[in-house]
Write a protein that holds these residues in place. Structure first.
Motif, PDB file in Angstrom:
ATOM      1  N   LYS A  38      10.544  70.001 -22.792  1.00  0.00           N
ATOM      2  CA  LYS A  38      11.431  69.931 -21.629  1.00  0.00           C
ATOM      3  C   LYS A  38      11.267  71.144 -20.734  1.00  0.00           C
ATOM      4  N   LEU A  39      11.557  70.935 -19.467  1.00  0.00           N
ATOM      5  CA  LEU A  39      11.733  72.073 -18.577  1.00  0.00           C
ATOM      6  C   LEU A  39      13.031  72.744 -19.009  1.00  0.00           C
ATOM      7  N   VAL A  40      13.119  74.052 -18.875  1.00  0.00           N
ATOM      8  CA  VAL A  40      14.359  74.749 -19.203  1.00  0.00           C
ATOM      9  C   VAL A  40      14.825  75.499 -17.955  1.00  0.00           C
ATOM     10  N   LEU A  41      16.076  75.260 -17.599  1.00  0.00           N
ATOM     11  CA  LEU A  41      16.721  76.018 -16.530  1.00  0.00           C
ATOM     12  C   LEU A  41      17.605  77.050 -17.221  1.00  0.00           C
ATOM     13  N   LEU A  42      17.152  78.303 -17.181  1.00  0.00           N
ATOM     14  CA  LEU A  42      17.893  79.396 -17.797  1.00  0.00           C
ATOM     15  C   LEU A  42      18.836  79.956 -16.735  1.00  0.00           C
ATOM     16  N   GLN A  43      20.116  79.705 -16.933  1.00  0.00           N
ATOM     17  CA  GLN A  43      21.154  80.042 -15.961  1.00  0.00           C
ATOM     18  C   GLN A  43      21.859  81.320 -16.416  1.00  0.00           C
ATOM     19  N   ILE A  44      21.905  82.315 -15.551  1.00  0.00           N
ATOM     20  CA  ILE A  44      22.643  83.534 -15.855  1.00  0.00           C
ATOM     21  C   ILE A  44      23.835  83.575 -14.911  1.00  0.00           C
ATOM     22  N   PHE A  45      25.023  83.600 -15.515  1.00  0.00           N
ATOM     23  CA  PHE A  45      26.246  83.554 -14.722  1.00  0.00           C
ATOM     24  C   PHE A  45      27.213  84.609 -15.241  1.00  0.00           C
ATOM     25  N   GLY A  46      28.304  84.773 -14.520  1.00  0.00           N
ATOM     26  CA  GLY A  46      29.331  85.710 -14.948  1.00  0.00           C
ATOM     27  C   GLY A  46      30.684  85.029 -14.993  1.00  0.00           C
ATOM     28  N   TYR A  66      18.138  64.803 -14.351  1.00  0.00           N
ATOM     29  CA  TYR A  66      16.908  65.039 -15.107  1.00  0.00           C
ATOM     30  C   TYR A  66      17.175  65.103 -16.613  1.00  0.00           C
ATOM     31  N   ALA A  67      18.145  64.334 -17.062  1.00  0.00           N
ATOM     32  CA  ALA A  67      18.600  64.388 -18.461  1.00  0.00           C
ATOM     33  C   ALA A  67      17.460  64.308 -19.475  1.00  0.00           C
ATOM     34  N   GLY A  68      16.467  63.485 -19.256  1.00  0.00           N
ATOM     35  CA  GLY A  68      15.388  63.337 -20.229  1.00  0.00           C
ATOM     36  C   GLY A  68      14.339  64.434 -20.175  1.00  0.00           C
ATOM     37  N   ASN A  69      14.306  65.176 -19.065  1.00  0.00           N
ATOM     38  CA  ASN A  69      13.218  66.124 -18.831  1.00  0.00           C
ATOM     39  C   ASN A  69      13.634  67.586 -18.787  1.00  0.00           C
ATOM     40  N   LEU A 153       7.441  70.027 -10.997  1.00  0.00           N
ATOM     41  CA  LEU A 153       6.989  70.346 -12.354  1.00  0.00           C
ATOM     42  C   LEU A 153       6.981  69.165 -13.318  1.00  0.00           C
ATOM     43  N   ILE A 154       7.609  68.060 -12.937  1.00  0.00           N
ATOM     44  CA  ILE A 154       7.626  66.925 -13.883  1.00  0.00           C
ATOM     45  C   ILE A 154       6.590  65.874 -13.519  1.00  0.00           C
TER      46      ILE A 154
END
Length: 154
Positions: A38-46, A66-69, A153-154
């Motif tokens: 899978k693609l990974v969206l690395l989210q940095i939040f506060g 993009y649930a499957g990807n 990217l998909i």
């Protein structure tokens, strides 16, 4: 030609939901053994970042579309949260994906600061494919910007 990726530290991080997440550093990205295809969206939040929470509906829409990807992983980068605050944020913003609190992720956040010239501005996201960081997003990001990056990217 992409230079070979050199391995760095492997992080075993406990999520605020109680599960464990493995993240392996690479010179040009990260590997997430649990989410290999899978693609990974690395989210940095506060936890005190209003812009971060304004962006949550966009993140949730991307997650649905993009649930499957795509897999989202979040790191809370401000002062550590207590369990009550963490539970409220997860519920209120429908964060049904792995969330790691700052205290668990200090080394990883340091690596991101150095390698991605992240200045601490929130929100901040990295879109990663096959261990390579393809897109960084700093500050508020529109659905269209993230959508176009994922589509490419998909």
């Amino acid at each position: 030609v992409v230079a070979p990726s050199t391995a760095g530290k492997t992080h075993q991080l406990k999520t605020i939901q109680g599960s464990f997440l493995t993240i392996e550093e690479r010179s040009n990205g990260f590997v997430f053994p649990q989410y290999q295809d899978k693609l990974v969206l690395l989210q940095i939040f506060g936890k005190d970042c209003s812009y971060c929470f304004e962006e949550m509906p966009t993140i949730n829409r991307i997650k649905r579309d993009y649930a499957g990807n795509l897999q989202i992983i979040a790191i809370q980068a401000q002062d550590s949260m207590n369990q009550q605050t963490a539970s409220r944020i997860l519920r209120e913003y429908q964060m049904d994906y792995p969330v790691v609190d700052k205290g668990e992720a200090l080394d990883l956040l340091h690596f991101i600061r150095i390698n991605y010239e992240w200045t601490g501005v929130l929100p901040f996201m990295l879109l990663i494919k096959n261990g390579v960081t393809e897109f960084p997003f700093s500050g508020e990001t529109s659905y269209q910007e993230i959508d176009e990056a994922v589509q490419s990217l998909i």
